[in-house]
Write an enzyme that holds these catalytic residues in place. Sequence first.
Site, PDB file in Angstrom:
ATOM      1  N   HIS A  97     -11.195 -39.735  53.558  1.00 39.42           N
ATOM      2  CA  HIS A  97     -10.271 -38.904  54.586  1.00 39.42           C
ATOM      3  C   HIS A  97     -10.567 -38.943  56.602  1.00 39.42           C
ATOM      4  O   HIS A  97     -12.067 -39.166  56.434  1.00 39.42           O
ATOM      5  CB  HIS A  97     -10.349 -37.060  54.182  1.00 39.42           C
ATOM      6  CG  HIS A  97      -9.625 -36.875  54.700  1.00 39.42           C
ATOM      7  ND1 HIS A  97      -9.232 -36.055  56.382  1.00 39.42           N
ATOM      8  CD2 HIS A  97      -8.335 -35.979  54.391  1.00 39.42           C
ATOM      9  CE1 HIS A  97      -8.383 -35.502  56.637  1.00 39.42           C
ATOM     10  NE2 HIS A  97      -7.543 -34.969  55.566  1.00 39.42           N
ATOM     11  N   GLU A 157      -1.779 -42.253  56.009  1.00 40.55           N
ATOM     12  CA  GLU A 157      -2.547 -41.282  56.693  1.00 40.55           C
ATOM     13  C   GLU A 157      -3.151 -41.277  57.823  1.00 40.55           C
ATOM     14  O   GLU A 157      -4.462 -41.325  58.171  1.00 40.55           O
ATOM     15  CB  GLU A 157      -3.246 -39.641  55.634  1.00 40.55           C
ATOM     16  CG  GLU A 157      -3.488 -38.789  56.434  1.00 40.55           C
ATOM     17  CD  GLU A 157      -4.236 -37.173  55.939  1.00 40.55           C
ATOM     18  OE1 GLU A 157      -3.141 -36.299  54.880  1.00 40.55           O
ATOM     19  OE2 GLU A 157      -5.313 -37.642  55.719  1.00 40.55           O
TER      20      GLU A 157
HETATM   21  P1  PGA Z   1      -2.353 -32.076  57.361  1.00 38.07           P
HETATM   22  O1  PGA Z   1      -4.137 -31.697  56.955  1.00 38.07           O
HETATM   23  O2  PGA Z   1      -1.317 -30.672  55.891  1.00 38.07           O
HETATM   24  O3  PGA Z   1      -2.598 -30.643  57.786  1.00 38.07           O
HETATM   25  O4  PGA Z   1      -1.742 -31.927  58.588  1.00 38.07           O
HETATM   26  C1  PGA Z   1      -3.254 -33.233  56.139  1.00 38.07           C
HETATM   27  C2  PGA Z   1      -4.628 -33.604  55.660  1.00 38.07           C
HETATM   28  O5  PGA Z   1      -5.547 -33.609  56.268  1.00 38.07           O
HETATM   29  O6  PGA Z   1      -4.829 -34.080  54.586  1.00 38.07           O
END
Ligand code: PGA
Length: 237
Positions: A97, A157
């Site tokens: 992440h 992401e």
């Molecule tokens: P968010 O976070 O939905 O608050 O943008 C997603 C993540 O960090 O996995």
Amino acid sequence: MSNPTPVVIANLKANKTWEEVSAWLNEVGKASKDFKGTLIFCPSYPFLASAKEKIDRDSINIKLGSQDISKFEQGAYTGEVAASQIADLVEYAVLGHSERRKYFNETNEDVLKKVELALSSNITPILCISDMSQLDEYLGKSNLLKENSDKIIFVYEPPSAISGGRDYKPDNPEDANNNAQEMGNKIGKEITTIYGGSINPDNVNSFFSQNNIEGGLVGQASVDPNTFLQVLENAKI
Ligand code: PGA
């Protein structure tokens, strides 16, 4: 057309006490029976054992995941949690992440090691990919991802899309879809790709209706169980 069986992951990050985690499971658990996809709940480490007990006892249709694992196997690593220590509690682990990279200086090597250790403990990595160059770097270093692509959930992401717990700042759904497709092209096989970053009840369908996006990693909108239930409800439209 939305995917009828999306993978939806609630990443609670460092939020909630056990009492609140338990209340979350009660609320979301009720609705989970009718959910056709895969629901994965990732609370903090200390709550995994009690959450598993509760899920088993109440027959809740939710799988458990951790938010990380150590890059080391069991040993003298104070504060760490090895994959093999939680292998009987979780089926999944969020790895790589961008918050781990940013605040805890995780490197590509660290993340690849974690993927390897998760796989060897039969934990499915939920591998976050920030951009295509990061995926290129992983692929340039090792064949691990290609060889195990069917055992990994890939998350596109972009860090710029993560809410940071305040305002939502989602990516453009078409852009996310193109990147998800590009990830499959780079791996060279059919892969499961989901999107993460500011998913909320209002935008979930615009992402989940994309051809190459099979679900989502939800942070801020998963903390309040009612908001998360709204995300699940709107994911069906
Ligand atoms: P968010 O976070 O939905 O608050 O943008 C997603 C993540 O960090 O996995």
